[in-house]
Write an enzyme that holds these catalytic residues in place. Structure first.
Site, PDB file in Angstrom:
ATOM      1  N   GLU A 148       0.822  -1.215   0.000  1.00  0.00           N
ATOM      2  CA  GLU A 148       0.000   0.000   0.000  1.00  0.00           C
ATOM      3  C   GLU A 148       0.855   1.263   0.000  1.00  0.00           C
ATOM      4  OE1 GLU A 148      -3.131   0.500  -0.541  1.00  0.00           O
ATOM      5  OE2 GLU A 148      -3.555  -1.627  -0.719  1.00  0.00           O
ATOM      6  N   ASP A 176     -10.023   6.612  -1.743  1.00  0.00           N
ATOM      7  CA  ASP A 176      -9.085   7.460  -2.484  1.00  0.00           C
ATOM      8  C   ASP A 176      -9.764   7.952  -3.760  1.00  0.00           C
ATOM      9  OD1 ASP A 176      -9.167   5.257  -4.110  1.00  0.00           O
ATOM     10  OD2 ASP A 176      -7.007   5.081  -4.347  1.00  0.00           O
ATOM     11  N   TYR A 219      -6.604   6.462   4.295  1.00  0.00           N
ATOM     12  CA  TYR A 219      -6.802   5.510   3.198  1.00  0.00           C
ATOM     13  C   TYR A 219      -5.981   4.235   3.428  1.00  0.00           C
ATOM     14  CZ  TYR A 219      -6.410   3.185  -1.222  1.00  0.00           C
ATOM     15  OH  TYR A 219      -6.420   2.216  -2.185  1.00  0.00           O
TER      16      TYR A 219
END
Ligand code: SF4
Length: 333
Positions: free
Chosen positions: A41, A139, A121
């Site tokens: 991520e 997002d 996020y």
């Protein structure tokens, strides 16, 4: 809101089904290890999937867990990150790894969110993918998909819009939270694409998507106008002497902080360093600024003491150079 919740609830099963069949095989798919999900991520922030793939695999080979990452030096971590850009991500990863090595990977949203470099996020993505917690990860991709589905005209650059969609998603999270989170991202990445190119005929929502049914896909999402990037003129000097090349370290703060680079400046000082052997232009785009670069390969007059002089091999092995300078690296041999 009730109506939106119902539309979204109806949208979950076809999306999950579509995801089960059409999802891409990506190296970070299928794992439930929060460390690996976290690394993926962070790498995927502001970087394309294709660019991340190779880095992710190599990074995990080098640092298979938080302990190995925590015990590495900052130079080693930056070297493994070299070319990925946005280097503060690598520094935060390193900092956070030290906390994780000590206390274990946090198990809830607040704990994950408190790690350096992790925002709402990323924390949402990690918690839903690793632990199946109903923590929305909202997002630009997800907002695009949802505003199209609902033909929602709110400006997605407003924080209040993000929060509203986050609340909405929380209402409809199925028990397969991780799959749902990834399926939304995947739909935005490969079907409901930005810039007016949604591939609605392949979309599991084509019969329920309000924007598509009204032929208004291109009107969503609604955004604020973007500010133009500032352009900067930069002169780059690849100084060569007796098989060694000059490097210097960037300042503590600001763009590309503390990374190594070829000497450069905003005034053309090439001739003051020695004899110019070659010249070429290149451009690099950062988020807020654009570098228009002219590079010079120079036979240096002296080993200027303000620089570090290294062999091409040392440069390759030990010094992380930002990809902004990539075009000039071919002179280092
Ligand atoms: S139908 Fe088209 S616009 Fe609507 S979500 Fe699917 S791809 Fe996007």
């Amino acid at each position: 809101m009730q109506n939106e919740i119902q539309v979204l609830k109806n949208a979950v099963p076809p999306l999950l089904e579509w995801y089960g069949v059409h999802k891409r095989e990506l190296p970070w798919r299928g794992t439930r290890d929060p460390y690996k999900i976290w690394v993926s991520e962070i790498m995927l922030q502001q970087t394309r999937v294709e660019a991340v793939k190779g880095y992710y695999t190599a990074f995990l080979e080098k640092f298979p867990n938080a302990e190995t990452l925590a015990n590495a030096s900052e130079e080693e971590v930056l070297k493994a990150w070299e070319g990925l850009g946005y280097y503060s991500r690598a520094r935060n990863l390193h900092k956070a790894a030290k906390l994780i090595a000590e206390k274990g990977f946090p198990r809830d949203f607040a704990g994950v969110r408190s790690l350096p470099g992790v925002g709402d996020y990323t924390a949402g993505a990690i918690c839903s993918i690793a632990y199946d917690l109903p923590c929305p990860a909202v997002d630009g991709n997800v907002l695009r998909v949802l505003t199209r589905l609902l033909a929602d005209e709110r400006n997605i650059d407003e924080m209040s819009t993000r929060m509203a969609f986050s609340r909405l998603l929380r209402e409809v999270y199925p028990k397969e939270a991780g799959e749902f989170c990834q399926s939304l991202m995947e739909l935005g990445a490969i079907v409901c694409m930005p810039n007016g190119e949604p591939m609605c005929s392949l979309c599991p929502w084509q019969t329920i998507c309000a924007a598509h049914l009204a032929g208004r896909e291109e009107e969503f999402p609604v955004r604020s106008e973007k500010k133009a990037r500032k352009a900067e003129r930069i002169f780059v000097y690849v100084l060569k002497k007796e098989g060694k090349f000059a490097l210097r370290q960037r300042e503590e703060r600001g763009l590309l902080a503390r990374l190594w680079e070829f000497p450069n400046g905003t005034e053309n000082a090439a001739a003051t360093y020695g004899k110019i052997l070659a010249e070429k232009g290149a451009k690099h785009i950062f988020t807020h600024v654009e570098w228009e670069m002219t590079g010079y390969l120079i036979e240096a007059e002296a080993f200027f003491p303000q620089f570090l002089w290294v062999t091409p091999e040392e440069m390759r092995e030990n010094y992380a150079l930002p990809s902004a300078f990539k075009a000039f690296k071919e002179w280092v041999k």
